[in-house]
Design a protein around this motif. Structure first.
Motif, PDB file in Angstrom:
ATOM      1  N   GLN A   1     -17.623   0.751 -71.444  1.00 54.96           N
ATOM      2  CA  GLN A   1     -16.730   0.803 -72.611  1.00 54.96           C
ATOM      3  C   GLN A   1     -17.277   1.765 -73.657  1.00 54.96           C
ATOM      4  N   VAL A   2     -18.577   1.680 -73.910  1.00 50.71           N
ATOM      5  CA  VAL A   2     -19.192   2.555 -74.911  1.00 50.71           C
ATOM      6  C   VAL A   2     -19.081   4.013 -74.456  1.00 50.71           C
ATOM      7  N   PHE A   3     -19.300   4.258 -73.171  1.00 55.50           N
ATOM      8  CA  PHE A   3     -19.154   5.621 -72.649  1.00 55.50           C
ATOM      9  C   PHE A   3     -17.711   6.106 -72.832  1.00 55.50           C
ATOM     10  N   HIS A   4     -16.743   5.258 -72.537  1.00 52.09           N
ATOM     11  CA  HIS A   4     -15.334   5.640 -72.648  1.00 52.09           C
ATOM     12  C   HIS A   4     -15.005   6.048 -74.087  1.00 52.09           C
TER      13      HIS A   4
ATOM     14  N   GLU B   1     -17.179   7.575 -61.630  1.00 50.38           N
ATOM     15  CA  GLU B   1     -16.304   8.445 -62.422  1.00 50.38           C
ATOM     16  C   GLU B   1     -17.011   8.936 -63.680  1.00 50.38           C
ATOM     17  N   ALA B   2     -17.767   8.052 -64.324  1.00 50.62           N
ATOM     18  CA  ALA B   2     -18.499   8.441 -65.532  1.00 50.62           C
ATOM     19  C   ALA B   2     -19.548   9.501 -65.205  1.00 50.62           C
TER      20      ALA B   2
ATOM     21  N   PHE C   1     -25.113  13.087 -75.899  1.00 57.67           N
ATOM     22  CA  PHE C   1     -24.574  11.896 -76.557  1.00 57.67           C
ATOM     23  C   PHE C   1     -23.895  10.979 -75.554  1.00 57.67           C
ATOM     24  N   LEU C   2     -23.148  11.546 -74.611  1.00 62.02           N
ATOM     25  CA  LEU C   2     -22.476  10.742 -73.595  1.00 62.02           C
ATOM     26  C   LEU C   2     -23.489   9.967 -72.748  1.00 62.02           C
ATOM     27  N   LEU C   3     -24.599  10.598 -72.423  1.00 59.60           N
ATOM     28  CA  LEU C   3     -25.633   9.897 -71.650  1.00 59.60           C
ATOM     29  C   LEU C   3     -26.266   8.774 -72.466  1.00 59.60           C
ATOM     30  N   ALA C   4     -26.472   9.015 -73.755  1.00 61.65           N
ATOM     31  CA  ALA C   4     -27.016   7.958 -74.604  1.00 61.65           C
ATOM     32  C   ALA C   4     -26.071   6.760 -74.635  1.00 61.65           C
ATOM     33  N   ALA C   5     -24.778   7.034 -74.739  1.00 65.02           N
ATOM     34  CA  ALA C   5     -23.784   5.962 -74.759  1.00 65.02           C
ATOM     35  C   ALA C   5     -23.767   5.185 -73.447  1.00 65.02           C
ATOM     36  N   LEU C   6     -23.819   5.906 -72.344  1.00 67.17           N
ATOM     37  CA  LEU C   6     -23.731   5.270 -71.027  1.00 67.17           C
ATOM     38  C   LEU C   6     -24.998   4.491 -70.677  1.00 67.17           C
TER      39      LEU C   6
END
Length: 276
Positions: free
Chosen positions: A154-157, A260-261, A169-174
């Motif tokens: 959810q955080v990544f999305h 997918e992520a 940033f996307l990797l930090a979120a995921l």
């Protein structure tokens, strides 16, 4: 039936060296229990393994190595998965070796373990760290959405909507919560240690600091820590990550799968903005 690995039982508290030995033996047994019938990568094959499969393999491994080990001193499932990578590499290097020769060199107590990032593609590391989160159930008051993997996705999305081209940033979120499957007592430090070498310093900093803001975290910073945070060039990024972390706790939300992520993030490697 006689087991050629069985030795006289020894007692004693679990050490890092002993945990590694047990994890290695358990990894061999899991790989043998889930054979490669169609070329499926080993970590994908082990997705079918249950907690009971892992636990049984670890108990059997401790027994055949001749150790009495309390359940709390057994290696974690994540440690076993890391040794799966070691075993697969050894068997690929020596395809004709007998199983009894299928042993890693004895580590010295003072040796520092080789980081997983040194032997695996970084996306394989991410996948390895994310997979166990599905079994991490969280406090329903703070996390009504359920397990830690669903929360992370959810955080990544949300991060993808906010910063679609910011790979760090996307990797930090995921990946911000991968430590919850390693050491729930200090999941931040566990995540930083597990990801070091496979993410950039900026991503690592965001993960290390993601609990430093917000009322929900329960973490209190002293004046020096607060000043360091305020002076950081990544403070605005951290505020956004904190906002998304709090927002990614909804039920029934449709999110990307892990594959997918990771495919989306991997696709950013070919974006022209990275060459600027």
């Amino acid at each position: 039936m006689h087991d050629k690995f069985r030795k006289k039982f020894k007692t004693g508290a679990g050490s890092a060296r002993l945990r590694q030995q047990i994890a290695l033996e358990a990894a061999k047994r899991l790989l043998d229990a889930f054979p490669d019938d169609d070329g499926t990568p080993p970590l994908d094959r082990l997705e079918a393994a249950t907690e009971s499969d892992y636990y049984a393999s670890k108990r059997k491994a401790a027994a055949v190595l001749g150790h009495r080990v309390r359940p709390g001193d057994l290696p974690s499932d994540d440690e076993v998965r890391e040794q799966v990578v070691v075993v697969v590499k050894m068997r690929a290097d020596r395809p004709d070796a007998d199983d009894e020769d299928d042993e890693a060199p004895e580590p010295h107590d003072e040796e520092t373990p080789v980081p997983l990032a040194a032997s695996l593609d970084r996306f394989a590391v991410y996948r390895l760290r994310l997979a166990p989160l599905e079994a991490v159930k969280q406090n329903p008051t703070l996390h009504p959405e359920g397990d830690a993997l669903y929360h992370s996705l959810q955080v990544f999305h949300l991060a993808r909507e906010a910063r679609p081209y910011d790979e760090e940033f996307l990797l930090a979120a995921l990946l911000h919560d991968v430590g919850k499957a390693i050491d729930p007592r200090d999941h931040v430090a566990a995540a930083v240690e597990a990801l070091r070498g496979s993410v950039t310093e900026r991503t690592l900093w965001l993960i290390e600091r993601h609990m430093d803001l917000g009322a929900r975290t329960g973490r209190t910073l002293n004046a020096r820590q607060r000043n360091e945070l305020d002076a950081s060039e990544h403070l605005e990024d951290l505020k956004l990550l904190r906002e998304l972390d709090d927002a990614g706790r909804a039920t029934g939300v449709v999110v990307e799968s892990v594959d997918e992520a990771l495919a989306y993030i991997k696709g950013l490697e070919h974006e022209t903005y990275l060459e600027e």
